[in-house]
Write a protein that holds these residues in place. Structure first.
Motif, PDB file in Angstrom:
ATOM      1  N   GLN A 123     -13.471  -3.275  -3.701  1.00 39.42           N
ATOM      2  CA  GLN A 123     -13.787  -2.182  -2.779  1.00 39.42           C
ATOM      3  C   GLN A 123     -13.179  -2.437  -1.385  1.00 39.42           C
ATOM      4  O   GLN A 123     -13.786  -2.120  -0.364  1.00 39.42           O
ATOM      5  N   GLY A 124     -11.979  -2.996  -1.391  1.00 37.98           N
ATOM      6  CA  GLY A 124     -11.293  -3.234  -0.121  1.00 37.98           C
ATOM      7  C   GLY A 124     -11.707  -4.507   0.598  1.00 37.98           C
ATOM      8  O   GLY A 124     -11.236  -4.773   1.709  1.00 37.98           O
ATOM      9  N   ALA A 125     -12.588  -5.293   0.016  1.00 34.14           N
ATOM     10  CA  ALA A 125     -13.017  -6.543   0.660  1.00 34.14           C
ATOM     11  C   ALA A 125     -11.861  -7.551   0.685  1.00 34.14           C
ATOM     12  O   ALA A 125     -11.102  -7.673  -0.265  1.00 34.14           O
ATOM     13  N   THR A 126     -11.761  -8.287   1.784  1.00 30.83           N
ATOM     14  CA  THR A 126     -10.716  -9.312   1.924  1.00 30.83           C
ATOM     15  C   THR A 126     -11.309 -10.722   2.041  1.00 30.83           C
ATOM     16  O   THR A 126     -10.567 -11.696   2.115  1.00 30.83           O
ATOM     17  N   ASP A 196     -14.736  -6.611   4.757  1.00 27.78           N
ATOM     18  CA  ASP A 196     -13.347  -6.186   4.866  1.00 27.78           C
ATOM     19  C   ASP A 196     -12.676  -6.908   6.024  1.00 27.78           C
ATOM     20  O   ASP A 196     -13.262  -7.821   6.646  1.00 27.78           O
ATOM     21  N   VAL A 202     -18.978  -4.601   2.675  1.00 25.60           N
ATOM     22  CA  VAL A 202     -18.707  -3.516   1.737  1.00 25.60           C
ATOM     23  C   VAL A 202     -19.508  -3.772   0.481  1.00 25.60           C
ATOM     24  O   VAL A 202     -19.989  -4.882   0.241  1.00 25.60           O
TER      25      VAL A 202
END
Length: 463
Positions: A123-126, A196, A202
């Motif tokens: 879900q776009g997490a880094t 993120d 997220v």
């Protein structure tokens, strides 16, 4: 002159046997050199034994030349599960220790996923963020398509993560299991989340499962009624100079374990060190006696009988041993119950030493260790032993001298052997010439005899 290939063939004499006897007699000249070499090699070996005993004595002297030996303390525990060690900073006394809780490490497990190696929808997490009881947090960088196994490996690869990660199969799926590397409430892993690039949380592919969380705890105890908490089960300086280890305690909920820690002087270590000093000196003296004795029954002498090196070593050591120390309550070994016997060995009054170790450790320290490394009895002995054992010292010089004499004898042996070989070669040549001469004379004699017989027959003198 006829050529003789084997001595004695021409003359009939046992010239070969005579040459062998001459060779044996000549080689007898080598026997004294061989004997001297054997004696020097025996001396090298004997000096080695003496050096070993001197080093052992020096080690024992070094131990009683340490001022900390006389200040050493021991911590004794009455009660199970608690261990204690004391340093020189500890103070003698008795301490009541009551432990009501052990320090534990926090653990936390995620909800399950079906496949530990399948790519997760991040879900776009880094980053995978770990939060601890202290309020600190650590971000573990993630890449798109990371699996549960990848997250585990990334956590374990990060030395600053503060946790160890593993994967558990609960029978229906796979969970990420986190365990704090250190015990205590502040180091406890409290939560995790996916964030993120801006650090905003997220919705991740799995969540925490509170039912599987165990918060880290601090150790809780009392020392002489004073409340103490510790993040570790190894507790330093709750008692000055003492480290308590309570990890072995088995505590039930609500239970308190009570122990008594007694800090007192470690007279055993002091008595053992002085005892080893006496033992090492007596061992050295025993080595010297064996190397210098003469056995009248077998008429055999020690390898270093009458050796000046041994006399020098004994003289220098004994001058220190029977000497005095200028400063302090005690000045001679006799005052400590250590007396030099007629056979050169020391005798220790253990009861007197035990009493002094308990009542006058500082006075013993002044006598042996002194105000500095060189001023006490042990310091004086260390200086003497260092000089004796140094590369330019008495024992090394004796070993080098004996080794050089062995080398010189080897060279002399080689020269003598060549001389003998030359002499025997000359004898062989002369015997060969003698053998040929006698053979020729025998031939001439036979010829003349034949001629005289023939002449006599012609003159009618022979029928």
């Amino acid at each position: 002159m006829a050529t003789i290939t084997s001595l004695g063939v021409g003359s009939g004499l046992d010239l070969t046997g005579l040459l062998d006897q001459l060779q044996k007699a000549e080689r007898g000249k080598l026997a004294p050199i061989t004997q001297q070499k054997t004696q020097q090699q025996a001396k090298v070996s004997a000096y080695g034994q003496l050096q070993t005993s001197l080093n052992a004595f020096k080690d024992a002297v070094g131990k009683i030349n340490d001022p900390e030996l006389y200040q050493s303390l021991s911590a004794n525990v009455q009660g199970e599960g608690v261990k204690a060690t004391a340093t020189a900073d500890a103070l003698p006394g008795s301490y009541r220790v009551q432990v009501s809780q052990l320090a534990t490490a926090g653990t936390l497990a995620s909800t399950r996923v079906g496949d530990q190696d399948a790519a997760l929808d991040l879900q776009g997490a880094t980053a995978f963020q770990l939060s601890f009881g202290s309020g600190d947090s650590v971000d573990i960088a993630l890449t798109a398509g990371s699996s549960l196994s990848d997250i585990r490996d990334a956590i374990n690869a990060d030395k600053e993560s503060g946790v160890s990660a593993s994967i558990i199969n609960d029978g229906t799926g796979y969970r990420l299991a986190l365990s704090s590397k250190e015990s205590g409430a502040e180091a406890s892993i409290n939560s995790f989340s996916f964030v993120d690039g801006g650090g905003v949380a997220v919705v991740g592919p799995f969540s925490e499962d509170a039912a599987t969380q165990q918060m880290g705890k601090d150790a809780v105890l009392k020392v002489n009624g004073i409340d103490i908490t510790s993040a570790s089960n190894q507790i330093e300086d709750a008692i000055q100079g003492v480290t308590l280890n309570i990890a072995s305690l088995a505590l039930e909920d609500g239970e308190t374990a009570t122990s008594t820690v007694s800090v007192e002087r470690n007279t055993l270590a002091l008595r053992e060190a002085v005892g080893e000093f006496v033992k090492a000196y007596n061992s050295l003296e025993g080595t010297i006696n064996n190397l210098t004795k003469y056995d009248s029954k077998t008429q055999t002498a020690g390898k270093l009988l009458g050796d000046s090196t041994v006399r020098t070593i004994e003289s220098r050591l004994r001058s220190v041993m029977i000497g005095s120390v200028a400063e302090g309550e005690f000045s001679t070994l006799n005052q400590l119950g250590i007396t030099l016997q007629r056979d050169g060995k020391l005798e220790l009054d253990e009861d007197k030493l035990s009493d002094l170790a308990a009542k006058s450790p500082d006075a013993l320290s002044d006598f042996f260790a002194g105000k500095d490394e060189a001023s006490g009895m042990a310091g004086q002995l260390t200086t003497t032993l260092t000089n004796l054992l140094s590369d330019n010292g008495t024992i090394k010089g004796a070993i080098t001298g004996a080794e050089n004499r062995v080398k010189s004898l080897d060279e002399r042996f080689e020269r003598m052997e060549k001389t003998i070989e030359s002499t025997i070669a000359r004898y062989r040549k002369q015997f060969g010439q003698l053998d040929g001469m006698i053979a020729q004379m025998n031939q001439t004699s036979s010829y003349l005899t034949q001629q005289f017989d023939a002449l006599g027959a012609q003159l009618g003198r022979k029928k």
